[in-house]
Design a protein around this motif. Structure first.
Motif, PDB file in Angstrom:
ATOM      1  N   GLU A   1       0.830  -1.212   0.000  1.00 13.12           N
ATOM      2  CA  GLU A   1       0.000   0.000   0.000  1.00 13.12           C
ATOM      3  C   GLU A   1       0.865   1.263   0.000  1.00 13.12           C
ATOM      4  OE1 GLU A   1      -2.400  -0.768   3.428  1.00 13.12           O
ATOM      5  OE2 GLU A   1      -4.039  -1.645   2.241  1.00 13.12           O
TER       6      GLU A   1
ATOM      7  N   GLN B   1       2.093  -0.607 -10.469  1.00 11.95           N
ATOM      8  CA  GLN B   1       0.998  -0.271  -9.563  1.00 11.95           C
ATOM      9  C   GLN B   1      -0.162  -1.262  -9.692  1.00 11.95           C
ATOM     10  OE1 GLN B   1      -1.390   3.438 -10.042  1.00 11.95           O
ATOM     11  NE2 GLN B   1      -0.541   3.983  -8.036  1.00 11.95           N
ATOM     12  N   LYS B   2      -0.457  -1.664 -10.915  1.00 12.75           N
ATOM     13  CA  LYS B   2      -1.529  -2.636 -11.134  1.00 12.75           C
ATOM     14  C   LYS B   2      -1.206  -3.961 -10.448  1.00 12.75           C
ATOM     15  CE  LYS B   2      -4.028  -5.151 -14.734  1.00 12.75           C
ATOM     16  NZ  LYS B   2      -4.123  -5.469 -16.183  1.00 12.75           N
ATOM     17  N   GLU B   3       0.038  -4.396 -10.593  1.00 12.62           N
ATOM     18  CA  GLU B   3       0.469  -5.651  -9.976  1.00 12.62           C
ATOM     19  C   GLU B   3       0.384  -5.569  -8.453  1.00 12.62           C
ATOM     20  OE1 GLU B   3       4.550  -8.331  -9.690  1.00 12.62           O
ATOM     21  OE2 GLU B   3       4.232  -7.052 -11.442  1.00 12.62           O
TER      22      GLU B   3
ATOM     23  N   LYS C   1      -1.583  -3.581  -6.678  1.00 15.14           N
ATOM     24  CA  LYS C   1      -2.988  -3.511  -6.262  1.00 15.14           C
ATOM     25  C   LYS C   1      -3.610  -4.908  -6.219  1.00 15.14           C
ATOM     26  CE  LYS C   1      -4.176   1.220  -7.629  1.00 15.14           C
ATOM     27  NZ  LYS C   1      -4.980   2.072  -8.545  1.00 15.14           N
ATOM     28  N   GLU C   2      -3.279  -5.727  -7.200  1.00 15.68           N
ATOM     29  CA  GLU C   2      -3.789  -7.102  -7.224  1.00 15.68           C
ATOM     30  C   GLU C   2      -3.234  -7.899  -6.045  1.00 15.68           C
ATOM     31  OE1 GLU C   2      -2.633  -8.517 -11.049  1.00 15.68           O
ATOM     32  OE2 GLU C   2      -4.259  -7.481 -12.115  1.00 15.68           O
ATOM     33  N   LYS C   3      -1.955  -7.685  -5.757  1.00 11.35           N
ATOM     34  CA  LYS C   3      -1.316  -8.364  -4.635  1.00 11.35           C
ATOM     35  C   LYS C   3      -1.937  -7.919  -3.313  1.00 11.35           C
ATOM     36  CE  LYS C   3       3.228  -9.022  -2.488  1.00 11.35           C
ATOM     37  NZ  LYS C   3       4.673  -8.666  -2.562  1.00 11.35           N
TER      38      LYS C   3
ATOM     39  N   ALA D   1      -4.935  -6.729  -2.811  1.00  8.16           N
ATOM     40  CA  ALA D   1      -6.301  -7.256  -2.705  1.00  8.16           C
ATOM     41  C   ALA D   1      -6.289  -8.708  -2.239  1.00  8.16           C
ATOM     42  CB  ALA D   1      -7.010  -7.138  -4.047  1.00  8.16           C
ATOM     43  N   ALA D   2      -5.343  -9.487  -2.767  1.00  5.11           N
ATOM     44  CA  ALA D   2      -5.232 -10.896  -2.377  1.00  5.11           C
ATOM     45  C   ALA D   2      -4.827 -11.024  -0.909  1.00  5.11           C
ATOM     46  CB  ALA D   2      -4.213 -11.599  -3.267  1.00  5.11           C
TER      47      ALA D   2
ATOM     48  N   GLN E   1      -5.328  -8.797   1.465  1.00  9.53           N
ATOM     49  CA  GLN E   1      -6.447  -8.331   2.287  1.00  9.53           C
ATOM     50  C   GLN E   1      -7.500  -9.420   2.436  1.00  9.53           C
ATOM     51  OE1 GLN E   1      -6.671  -5.024   3.772  1.00  9.53           O
ATOM     52  NE2 GLN E   1      -8.041  -6.351   4.920  1.00  9.53           N
ATOM     53  N   SER E   2      -7.733 -10.146   1.350  1.00  6.91           N
ATOM     54  CA  SER E   2      -8.710 -11.234   1.376  1.00  6.91           C
ATOM     55  C   SER E   2      -8.269 -12.335   2.335  1.00  6.91           C
ATOM     56  CB  SER E   2      -8.883 -11.801  -0.033  1.00  6.91           C
ATOM     57  OG  SER E   2      -9.746 -12.911  -0.025  1.00  6.91           O
TER      58      SER E   2
END
Length: 228
Positions: free
Chosen positions: A103, A141-143, A145-147, A149-150, A152-153
């Motif tokens: 983040e 940044q896209k990579e 953000k995906e990381k 999100a995973a 956080q899940s």
């Protein structure tokens, strides 16, 4: 409707198990078999299991689980959450640290991209250089953000595990003891039961000594493995 109707599933093909009843001059049989085998819709074996043996096995396991939960509630709650979380607080701490780093880097990239855009508008860098750098930063940044999100899940599973363990305990408190399995009790406690094909202990295909594994997935918490 049978006691286990809709709760039994074949371990190999995933089909619902169907109840079968028949009677001859010599005996009366009540059992469950794989739906695919019964309907011949898939290449699977019968996964035959007698209803009385299944009832006895499920009742025994359910009594063990509820008895342990009632006597050692705090320990049982901890056991459930650890099993759901793979028992790793240190792993969760590492994931949290990794999430914070991701983040932070995402925020840094946003600031970098903003400055890069300002430099482009001011003519301090060429359009070609702006396009090249912005593409790299956006991809990173896209990579991230995906990381994030995973991660956080995965971290949210800790809270879910505690909440689900409490839901299961509410059912345990409701049925502190029971004489026999009933459709209502069974469906409150159990989400599904997976039936494996039986194995002959004497090496003979149709041997009388057989072993059969059943997996009980309890409501909210899944499989429960009690300590020895």
């Amino acid at each position: 409707m049978g006691l286990f109707s809709g709760l039994l599933f074949c371990a190999d093909c995933g089909s619902v198990m169907y109840q079968q009843r028949y009677q001859t001059d010599k005996r009366r049989q009540d059992c469950y078999i794989c739906g695919s085998y019964k309907k011949r819709t898939a290449d699977c074996t019968a996964h035959f299991i007698r209803t009385d043996l299944l009832t006895a096995g499920v009742t025994e396991n359910l009594r063990k689980v509820t008895s342990y939960a009632a006597k050692h509630e705090a320990r049982f709650m901890k056991l459930l959450t650890e099993q759901t979380e793979d028992g790793s607080k240190r792993r969760n701490a590492a994931k949290k640290k990794e999430l914070e780093a991701a983040e932070k880097r995402i925020a840094e990239l946003s600031a970098i991209f903003k400055r890069l855009y300002e430099d482009s508008v001011a003519g301090r860098i060429s359009d070609e250089r702006f396009t090249e750098l912005s593409a790299d930063y956006e991809a990173e940044q896209k990579e991230l953000k995906e990381k994030a999100a995973a991660l956080q899940s995965e971290l949210s599973k800790t809270l879910e595990a505690t909440a689900n363990a409490e839901k299961f305990m509410k059912v345990v408190r409701k049925y502190t003891s029971f004489e026999e399995l009933t459709p209502t009790l069974l469906r409150e406690f159990v989400e599904k039961i997976v039936i494996h094909e039986s194995e002959a202990l004497d090496g003979k295909r149709r041997g009388k000594l057989r072993r059969q594994e059943i997996e009980i997935y309890y409501s909210f918490v899944g499989k429960v493995e009690l300590p020895d």
